[in-house]
Design an enzyme around this catalytic site. Structure first.
Site, PDB file in Angstrom:
ATOM      1  N   LYS A  59       1.016  -1.257   0.052  1.00  0.00           N
ATOM      2  CA  LYS A  59      -0.140   0.200  -0.386  1.00  0.00           C
ATOM      3  C   LYS A  59       0.885   1.233  -0.050  1.00  0.00           C
ATOM      4  O   LYS A  59       0.294   2.208  -0.533  1.00  0.00           O
ATOM      5  CB  LYS A  59      -0.622  -0.143   1.188  1.00  0.00           C
ATOM      6  CG  LYS A  59      -2.238  -0.945   1.075  1.00  0.00           C
ATOM      7  CD  LYS A  59      -2.622  -1.472   2.214  1.00  0.00           C
ATOM      8  CE  LYS A  59      -4.178  -2.206   1.778  1.00  0.00           C
ATOM      9  NZ  LYS A  59      -4.410  -2.432   3.189  1.00  0.00           N
TER      10      LYS A  59
ATOM     11  N   GLN B  59      -4.592  -1.899   9.671  1.00  0.00           N
ATOM     12  CA  GLN B  59      -3.787  -2.743   8.887  1.00  0.00           C
ATOM     13  C   GLN B  59      -5.225  -4.224   9.841  1.00  0.00           C
ATOM     14  O   GLN B  59      -4.615  -4.366  10.939  1.00  0.00           O
ATOM     15  CB  GLN B  59      -2.594  -3.363   8.539  1.00  0.00           C
ATOM     16  CG  GLN B  59      -2.561  -4.402   8.232  1.00  0.00           C
ATOM     17  CD  GLN B  59      -3.232  -4.101   6.203  1.00  0.00           C
ATOM     18  OE1 GLN B  59      -2.977  -3.857   5.545  1.00  0.00           O
ATOM     19  NE2 GLN B  59      -3.821  -5.653   6.303  1.00  0.00           N
TER      20      GLN B  59
ATOM     21  N   ASP C 235     -10.581   3.046   3.799  1.00  0.00           N
ATOM     22  CA  ASP C 235     -11.464   1.608   3.354  1.00  0.00           C
ATOM     23  C   ASP C 235     -12.824   1.211   3.381  1.00  0.00           C
ATOM     24  O   ASP C 235     -13.509   0.250   3.209  1.00  0.00           O
ATOM     25  CB  ASP C 235     -11.127   0.592   4.652  1.00  0.00           C
ATOM     26  CG  ASP C 235      -9.586  -0.049   4.857  1.00  0.00           C
ATOM     27  OD1 ASP C 235      -9.394  -0.734   3.529  1.00  0.00           O
ATOM     28  OD2 ASP C 235      -8.546  -0.125   5.464  1.00  0.00           O
TER      29      ASP C 235
END
Ligand code: NAP
Length: 283
Positions: free
Chosen positions: A50, A94, A119
């Site tokens: 990422k 994460q 997200d």
């Protein structure tokens, strides 16, 4: 005749070029805060990926690598600080959080300011996806929709079958297809006669995580088959749920694994971060 291969890698490259151009026009760089708790090797690989993607597209990633025993309270305090930092556009934590501690993932997701929830996991954003009025789309389903659009596969009026009902893939995927006027069925581990349902699909999306689950006899001739899963075969190579060699001889379109949904998922995180930055006054 062999199916058209839906090349997620090539499409992701096009999207990245477009995002790079748009981030360059912002008044200040877009900033993504990436929180990683503990030393899970798979999570480290994802975070590195990422951060590389961000660098490629002119997005500044700020990594917060925390020890696995940092605890829920300190994690929430960090998120609270990042929520209030004006220059932070997006925040991602994460998952999974380390086992054996007092972490509550749901509480962590809830603590992220929905405006920075790139997200799209916060229930506020999930609710907006339900009503078809979302700022951020969940990355994997959004990537699938972009692939369908690129290859001219219009869900309107089509029979769409989604295998898998997770909150991050299956359910939002079904919702996006529904908003685009597909007739949508969601299957899961309790669905009897799975093959009978999948064989009716004009668009079949598998998001399970079981190698070899979708065989050619479960696919309608000419269907569009999207394989979201990321599994490992006996030799440790990446593969999906779909028996690719056999199904590609029967389907009309098919995504490969790797090189299908994975790159598009990654690009959608960049897109959401750009959206977050561009939506702010003065950006
Ligand atoms: P998940 O939370 O484990 O959900 C899997 C779903 O599959 C569940 O709804 C489960 O049903 C269903 N299922 C399990 N066995 C089944 C069977 N035999 N027949 C039909 N349905 C069955 O997984 P996820 O997070 O959604 O991820 C799914 C896959 O996509 C994984 O391989 C993951 O690695 C991959 N993934 C890829 C990307 C990408 O970028 N390409 C992104 C995210 C995820 P129940 O609900 O009844 O248990």
């Amino acid at each position: 005749m062999s199916a058209i291969i839906m090349d997620g890698k090539a499409l992701a490259a096009k999207w990245k070029a477009d995002i790079r151009e748009k981030t360059a026009r912002l008044a200040r760089p877009a900033v993504l805060a990436v929180i990683l708790v503990g030393n899970n090797p798979a999570s480290r690989v994802y975070v590195n990926g990422k951060e590389r993607d961000c660098a490629e597209c002119g997005i500044r990633s700020q990594e917060y690598a925390l020890p696995e025993n940092i605890g829920q309270r300190a994690l929430l305090e960090l998120i609270d600080t990042l929520n209030r930092e004006q220059e932070v556009d997006g925040i991602l934590c994460q998952l999974p959080l380390p086992e054996g501690y007092d972490y509550d993932e749901q509480e962590v997701l809830l603590s992220i300011d929905p405006r920075k929830d790139v997200d799209a996991f916060h229930p506020y954003n999930v609710g907006r996806i339900m009503i078809g009025d979302s700022t951020y789309l969940p990355c994997t389903p959004a990537g699938v929709m972009a692939l369908l659009d690129e290859y001219g596969v219009d869900p309107a009026g089509k029979r769409c079958v989604v295998v898998g009902r997770s909150n991050i893939v299956g359910k939002p995927m079904a919702m996006l297809l529904l908003h685009r006027h597909g007739t949508v069925t969601i299957c899961h581990s309790r669905t009897p006669n799975l093959g009978e349902v999948t064989a009716q699909a004009d668009i079949l999306i598998s998001a399970v995580g079981k190698r070899g689950l979708i065989t050619a006899d479960m696919v309608k001739p000419g269907a569009c088959v999207i394989d979201v899963a990321m599994n490992r075969d006996g030799e440790g190579k990446l593969c999906g749920d779909v028996d690719f060699p056999a199904v590609k001889e029967k389907a009309g379109w098919i995504t490969p694994v790797p090189g299908g949904c994975g790159p598009m998922t990654r690009v959608m995180l960049l897109q959401n971060t750009l959206t977050a930055a561009a939506g702010k006054k003065g950006s």
